[in-house]
Design a protein around this motif. Structure first.
Motif, PDB file in Angstrom:
ATOM      1  N   GLY A 194       0.827  -1.195   0.000  1.00 29.19           N
ATOM      2  CA  GLY A 194       0.000   0.000   0.000  1.00 29.19           C
ATOM      3  C   GLY A 194       0.860   1.244   0.000  1.00 29.19           C
ATOM      4  O   GLY A 194       2.093   1.174  -0.056  1.00 29.19           O
ATOM      5  N   CYS A 195       0.210   2.382   0.073  1.00 30.00           N
ATOM      6  CA  CYS A 195       0.901   3.667   0.096  1.00 30.00           C
ATOM      7  C   CYS A 195       0.130   4.609   1.004  1.00 30.00           C
ATOM      8  O   CYS A 195      -1.100   4.740   0.880  1.00 30.00           O
ATOM      9  CB  CYS A 195       1.001   4.255  -1.309  1.00 30.00           C
ATOM     10  N   VAL A 196       0.826   5.268   1.924  1.00 32.91           N
ATOM     11  CA  VAL A 196       0.197   6.204   2.851  1.00 32.91           C
ATOM     12  C   VAL A 196       0.309   7.610   2.272  1.00 32.91           C
ATOM     13  O   VAL A 196       1.402   8.058   1.920  1.00 32.91           O
ATOM     14  CB  VAL A 196       0.850   6.139   4.240  1.00 32.91           C
ATOM     15  N   VAL A 197      -0.820   8.287   2.161  1.00 33.27           N
ATOM     16  CA  VAL A 197      -0.877   9.612   1.544  1.00 33.27           C
ATOM     17  C   VAL A 197      -1.771  10.501   2.400  1.00 33.27           C
ATOM     18  O   VAL A 197      -2.814  10.052   2.898  1.00 33.27           O
ATOM     19  CB  VAL A 197      -1.452   9.553   0.111  1.00 33.27           C
ATOM     20  N   GLU A 198      -1.367  11.752   2.556  1.00 30.33           N
ATOM     21  CA  GLU A 198      -2.230  12.700   3.256  1.00 30.33           C
ATOM     22  C   GLU A 198      -3.510  12.913   2.456  1.00 30.33           C
ATOM     23  O   GLU A 198      -3.490  12.968   1.221  1.00 30.33           O
ATOM     24  CB  GLU A 198      -1.507  14.033   3.443  1.00 30.33           C
ATOM     25  N   ASN A 199      -4.613  13.071   3.155  1.00 27.35           N
ATOM     26  CA  ASN A 199      -5.892  13.274   2.477  1.00 27.35           C
ATOM     27  C   ASN A 199      -5.886  14.522   1.612  1.00 27.35           C
ATOM     28  O   ASN A 199      -6.457  14.544   0.528  1.00 27.35           O
ATOM     29  CB  ASN A 199      -7.019  13.363   3.512  1.00 27.35           C
ATOM     30  N   LYS A 200      -5.234  15.572   2.084  1.00 24.34           N
ATOM     31  CA  LYS A 200      -5.207  16.806   1.295  1.00 24.34           C
ATOM     32  C   LYS A 200      -4.416  16.609   0.002  1.00 24.34           C
ATOM     33  O   LYS A 200      -4.706  17.255  -1.012  1.00 24.34           O
ATOM     34  CB  LYS A 200      -4.634  17.960   2.115  1.00 24.34           C
ATOM     35  N   VAL A 201      -3.434  15.719   0.006  1.00 25.76           N
ATOM     36  CA  VAL A 201      -2.681  15.428  -1.214  1.00 25.76           C
ATOM     37  C   VAL A 201      -3.547  14.641  -2.201  1.00 25.76           C
ATOM     38  O   VAL A 201      -3.554  14.931  -3.408  1.00 25.76           O
ATOM     39  CB  VAL A 201      -1.391  14.651  -0.877  1.00 25.76           C
ATOM     40  N   VAL A 301       3.882  11.833  14.055  1.00 22.02           N
ATOM     41  CA  VAL A 301       5.030  11.778  14.962  1.00 22.02           C
ATOM     42  C   VAL A 301       6.312  11.706  14.141  1.00 22.02           C
ATOM     43  O   VAL A 301       6.288  11.410  12.933  1.00 22.02           O
ATOM     44  CB  VAL A 301       4.947  10.560  15.913  1.00 22.02           C
ATOM     45  N   GLU A 302       7.442  11.955  14.816  1.00 22.93           N
ATOM     46  CA  GLU A 302       8.734  11.963  14.139  1.00 22.93           C
ATOM     47  C   GLU A 302       9.659  10.917  14.767  1.00 22.93           C
ATOM     48  O   GLU A 302       9.655  10.709  15.982  1.00 22.93           O
ATOM     49  CB  GLU A 302       9.372  13.347  14.219  1.00 22.93           C
ATOM     50  N   HIS A 303      10.457  10.259  13.902  1.00 23.88           N
ATOM     51  CA  HIS A 303      11.420   9.245  14.321  1.00 23.88           C
ATOM     52  C   HIS A 303      12.840   9.736  14.041  1.00 23.88           C
ATOM     53  O   HIS A 303      13.044  10.671  13.258  1.00 23.88           O
ATOM     54  CB  HIS A 303      11.217   7.934  13.539  1.00 23.88           C
ATOM     55  N   PRO A 304      13.851   9.075  14.605  1.00 24.30           N
ATOM     56  CA  PRO A 304      15.237   9.432  14.270  1.00 24.30           C
ATOM     57  C   PRO A 304      15.619   9.020  12.855  1.00 24.30           C
ATOM     58  O   PRO A 304      16.512   9.602  12.245  1.00 24.30           O
ATOM     59  CB  PRO A 304      16.066   8.678  15.320  1.00 24.30           C
ATOM     60  N   THR A 305      14.973   7.980  12.302  1.00 20.00           N
ATOM     61  CA  THR A 305      15.237   7.520  10.939  1.00 20.00           C
ATOM     62  C   THR A 305      13.919   7.287  10.218  1.00 20.00           C
ATOM     63  O   THR A 305      12.851   7.237  10.840  1.00 20.00           O
ATOM     64  CB  THR A 305      16.041   6.196  10.946  1.00 20.00           C
ATOM     65  N   ALA A 321      -1.882   1.869  15.558  1.00 20.26           N
ATOM     66  CA  ALA A 321      -1.195   1.680  14.284  1.00 20.26           C
ATOM     67  C   ALA A 321      -0.155   2.768  14.100  1.00 20.26           C
ATOM     68  O   ALA A 321      -0.366   3.929  14.481  1.00 20.26           O
ATOM     69  CB  ALA A 321      -2.183   1.698  13.123  1.00 20.26           C
ATOM     70  N   LEU A 322       0.978   2.396  13.512  1.00 21.89           N
ATOM     71  CA  LEU A 322       2.056   3.319  13.168  1.00 21.89           C
ATOM     72  C   LEU A 322       2.319   3.159  11.679  1.00 21.89           C
ATOM     73  O   LEU A 322       2.755   2.094  11.226  1.00 21.89           O
ATOM     74  CB  LEU A 322       3.310   2.996  13.977  1.00 21.89           C
ATOM     75  N   LEU A 323       2.031   4.207  10.900  1.00 23.11           N
ATOM     76  CA  LEU A 323       2.075   4.123   9.443  1.00 23.11           C
ATOM     77  C   LEU A 323       3.091   5.104   8.879  1.00 23.11           C
ATOM     78  O   LEU A 323       3.068   6.291   9.227  1.00 23.11           O
ATOM     79  CB  LEU A 323       0.699   4.446   8.854  1.00 23.11           C
ATOM     80  N   PRO A 324       3.993   4.653   8.007  1.00 20.08           N
ATOM     81  CA  PRO A 324       4.980   5.568   7.423  1.00 20.08           C
ATOM     82  C   PRO A 324       4.298   6.603   6.537  1.00 20.08           C
ATOM     83  O   PRO A 324       3.343   6.292   5.825  1.00 20.08           O
ATOM     84  CB  PRO A 324       5.872   4.644   6.603  1.00 20.08           C
ATOM     85  N   SER A 330       5.772   9.454  10.751  1.00 13.60           N
ATOM     86  CA  SER A 330       4.770   8.382  10.713  1.00 13.60           C
ATOM     87  C   SER A 330       3.458   8.922  11.262  1.00 13.60           C
ATOM     88  O   SER A 330       3.428   9.947  11.954  1.00 13.60           O
ATOM     89  CB  SER A 330       5.212   7.168  11.542  1.00 13.60           C
ATOM     90  N   ASN A 331       2.400   8.215  10.939  1.00 10.72           N
ATOM     91  CA  ASN A 331       1.072   8.590  11.411  1.00 10.72           C
ATOM     92  C   ASN A 331       0.619   7.605  12.485  1.00 10.72           C
ATOM     93  O   ASN A 331       0.813   6.402  12.354  1.00 10.72           O
ATOM     94  CB  ASN A 331       0.078   8.601  10.249  1.00 10.72           C
ATOM     95  N   ILE A 332       0.049   8.129  13.554  1.00  4.61           N
ATOM     96  CA  ILE A 332      -0.484   7.310  14.647  1.00  4.61           C
ATOM     97  C   ILE A 332      -2.007   7.271  14.551  1.00  4.61           C
ATOM     98  O   ILE A 332      -2.660   8.314  14.386  1.00  4.61           O
ATOM     99  CB  ILE A 332      -0.083   7.887  16.020  1.00  4.61           C
ATOM    100  N   VAL A 333      -2.588   6.086  14.650  1.00  8.83           N
ATOM    101  CA  VAL A 333      -4.040   5.916  14.807  1.00  8.83           C
ATOM    102  C   VAL A 333      -4.227   4.999  16.015  1.00  8.83           C
ATOM    103  O   VAL A 333      -3.903   3.818  15.958  1.00  8.83           O
ATOM    104  CB  VAL A 333      -4.695   5.289  13.568  1.00  8.83           C
ATOM    105  N   TRP A 334      -4.753   5.553  17.092  1.00  4.60           N
ATOM    106  CA  TRP A 334      -4.804   4.834  18.363  1.00  4.60           C
ATOM    107  C   TRP A 334      -6.248   4.777  18.841  1.00  4.60           C
ATOM    108  O   TRP A 334      -6.870   5.797  19.131  1.00  4.60           O
ATOM    109  CB  TRP A 334      -3.919   5.550  19.380  1.00  4.60           C
ATOM    110  N   THR A 335      -6.806   3.574  18.899  1.00  5.98           N
ATOM    111  CA  THR A 335      -8.184   3.366  19.338  1.00  5.98           C
ATOM    112  C   THR A 335      -8.217   3.109  20.837  1.00  5.98           C
ATOM    113  O   THR A 335      -7.461   2.282  21.349  1.00  5.98           O
ATOM    114  CB  THR A 335      -8.806   2.181  18.591  1.00  5.98           C
ATOM    115  N   MET A 336      -9.131   3.791  21.514  1.00  6.45           N
ATOM    116  CA  MET A 336      -9.246   3.654  22.971  1.00  6.45           C
ATOM    117  C   MET A 336     -10.639   4.110  23.401  1.00  6.45           C
ATOM    118  O   MET A 336     -11.463   4.502  22.560  1.00  6.45           O
ATOM    119  CB  MET A 336      -8.164   4.483  23.671  1.00  6.45           C
ATOM    120  N   SER A 337     -10.914   4.089  24.686  1.00  2.82           N
ATOM    121  CA  SER A 337     -12.214   4.545  25.186  1.00  2.82           C
ATOM    122  C   SER A 337     -12.349   6.048  24.975  1.00  2.82           C
ATOM    123  O   SER A 337     -11.335   6.767  24.909  1.00  2.82           O
ATOM    124  CB  SER A 337     -12.366   4.217  26.669  1.00  2.82           C
TER     125      SER A 337
END
Length: 540
Positions: A194-201, A301-305, A321-324, A330-337
């Motif tokens: 797959g490919c991760v793309v910003e919605n605005k793009v 979020v930002e990583h060192p590499t 989820a952590l998506l490049p 990377s993009n975080i999607v975190w499901t919780m209460s």
């Protein structure tokens, strides 16, 4: 087990946000069979209602300077002077614009007159995307099937001019340390998963593509107020171009009343206006669904590499989820209460980053080991039908250093329209269905709707049929309803399976994870289904 491919964030996206449902609510404890049975039953009892209003006119904004006819104020008996279009797309978001571009790209449909009704200023001015801007937290993970659609209509070349991230590996595991699956594109003879793309793009790319098409498109920068739908059968001349329809036949068309006073006629009204669809409401189409007792927190979020893998870990309260997304982001999607989502949205940045790293790695349980839960033993039963990735060790996800965007939170729900089509009206995307984002399939389901509806319209044009006739539109409904209900049932069942924290259930889940990891035919079918290439899961 199902991997988490596809568009993941759906506060989304011009099909905008997952709302409280204005639909019949079924208890969260209901199982998948109740969902399917209820939807099929409800689809047989729909009775359309008509809405009529007094109309006046004004001038719409035009795309590519295509004239749209006279727009001076008219009396009701002067309706012949109102703009007439073959197709009116209500909602110019990612799915609605994809339909407009698709219609403009196919030889059989590129002559059609298309109206796009949406008050979003970005349709007029285009979103400004600067190369050095940090990624927006609203992203989609598009599948190979969606990438193919974008390439076919000429929009993918615009996506590639902006930040995006292909990935060919995905790792899915749970908090117990037993359940673990690793997917690699080569397991299914693919280049990417797959490919991760910003919605605005994605949106900007579709708009740029449409602006470069030589077609009859008119953008109405306003909102839909009401629709008057015909009550009698279409006449034979309804197959002609909308601009050639005579006054006596206008009564056979849908008449749209817009919030700025503009009126127009269309042979087909496409509701691509999101989960709170005004088109669906005015057409009297009911929905079935429920609210999950969960919310999703999203951020960049930002990583060192740079990160080249998609990661998803199932926790007791929901998956993270952590998506490049490209560069070191990377993009975080975190499901919780909902309560925890509110707290995580406002906690200070350092505490939030610590919480993310804790949830992605050692929090709630140990790291899995590829062979701990009998990986070698299980694979010995299936040789030579094992994938190469079964021998790859678990890799811990990259550490998060800091936030790179604001945090957003939105409630999660499931909704399905009992009908996708009625006379002169059809629903696509979030207007027809919304799903839990744990596998991120929402926008890809919408693009599947686009491909199917495009083919149905083209077939109708080819034989001279009325493109707004319900018998034609029901072919689209029949094609997409089974596929969408199946995907919704899979995702809902998966969500419910991870809502239970009980020893024997945990063991069964872990066994299913590991079975999917080592059994090659099963893994290939999971990848193909999540990629949009199989209509039904586990069928080759």
């Amino acid at each position: 087990m199902r991997p988490a491919f596809g568009s993941v964030n759906e506060p989304r996206i011009s099909e905008n946000q997952l709302p409280p449902l204005s639909c019949s609510i079924i208890e969260h404890s209901g199982d998948m069979s109740r969902l399917i049975a209820t939807i099929r039953l409800a689809s047989n009892i729909f009775v359309p209602r008509l809405a009529t209003r007094t109309f006046c006119t004004d001038a719409p904004e035009k795309l590519n300077d295509v004239p749209s006819g006279s727009h001076s104020n008219k009396e009701p008996n002067d309706d012949e002077g109102l703009p007439q279009h073959d197709i009116a797309i209500v909602g110019g978001g990612m799915v609605g614009m994809a339909l407009a571009c698709s219609l403009a790209s196919m030889p059989l449909t590129k002559h059609l007159s298309i109206a796009i009704i949406d008050s979003n200023p970005a349709l007029s001015n285009g979103p400004v995307i600067k190369k050095d801007d940090p990624p927006d937290p609203r992203v989609s993970t598009v599948t190979p099937a969606t990438i193919s659609l974008f390439k076919d209509i000429g929009a993918w070349e615009y996506v590639e001019q902006h930040r995006h991230a292909y990935f060919d590996k995905m790792q899915v595991w749970d908090y117990t340390g037993f359940g673990y699956t690793r997917y690699n594109a080569r397991d299914a003879d693919k280049d990417v998963l797959g490919c991760v793309v910003e919605n605005k793009v994605l949106h900007k790319s579709l708009l740029s593509c449409l602006q470069n098409k030589d077609i009859k498109n008119t953008i109405y920068p306003t909102r839909l107020s009401s629709i008057s739908l015909p009550t009698r059968s279409s006449v034979s001349s309804a197959g002609a171009s909308a601009s050639n329809i005579s006054t006596k036949n206008l009564a056979n068309l849908a008449k749209l009343d817009l919030s700025d006073g503009t009126n127009l006629y269309a042979k087909l009204v496409v509701g691509a206006d999101g989960s709170k669809s005004r088109v669906r409401e005015l057409a009297g189409i009911k929905t079935t669904g429920w609210n999950y007792s969960q919310s999703a927190v999203i951020c960049t979020v930002e990583h060192p590499t740079e990160n080249f893998c998609a990661w998803q870990r199932f926790l007791p309260a929901g998956p993270i989820a952590l998506l490049p997304i490209g560069d070191n982001f990377s993009n975080i999607v975190w499901t919780m209460s909902p309560k925890d989502a509110s707290n995580h949205k406002i906690m200070n940045e350092d505490d939030f980053v610590k919480a993310v790293n804790h949830a992605l790695d050692f929090g709630h349980g140990p790291r899995p080991e590829s062979r701990v839960f009998g990986g070698d033993v299980i694979s010995s039963f299936f040789r030579p039908d094992v994938t190469s990735s079964v021998h790859e060790r678990f890799e811990p996800p990259p550490k998060v250093l800091k936030l790179a965007s604001d945090r957003m939170a939105f409630p999660l729900s499931l909704m399905h329209a009992n009908q996708y089509a009625s006379k002169r009206v059809v629903l696509i995307g979030d207007a027809a269905h919304t799903v839990h984002p744990l596998a991120g399939q929402g926008v890809n389901m919408g693009y599947g709707d686009v491909s199917s509806l495009l083919n149905v319209i083209a077939d109708g044009v080819a034989v001279g049929s009325d493109i707004g006739e319900v018998t034609l539109l029901k072919k689209y409904e029949a094609d997409r309803k089974t596929a969408n209900i199946t995907m919704m049932a899979v995702l809902d069942g998966f969500q419910k399976a991870y809502s239970v924290d009980f020893g024997p259930v945990n063991i069964l889940r872990a066994a299913a994870f590991n079975g999917a990891n080592v059994f090659a035919p099963l893994k290939r079918n999971i990848i193909s289904y999540a990629s949009g290439e199989l209509r039904l899961p586990f069928l080759s």
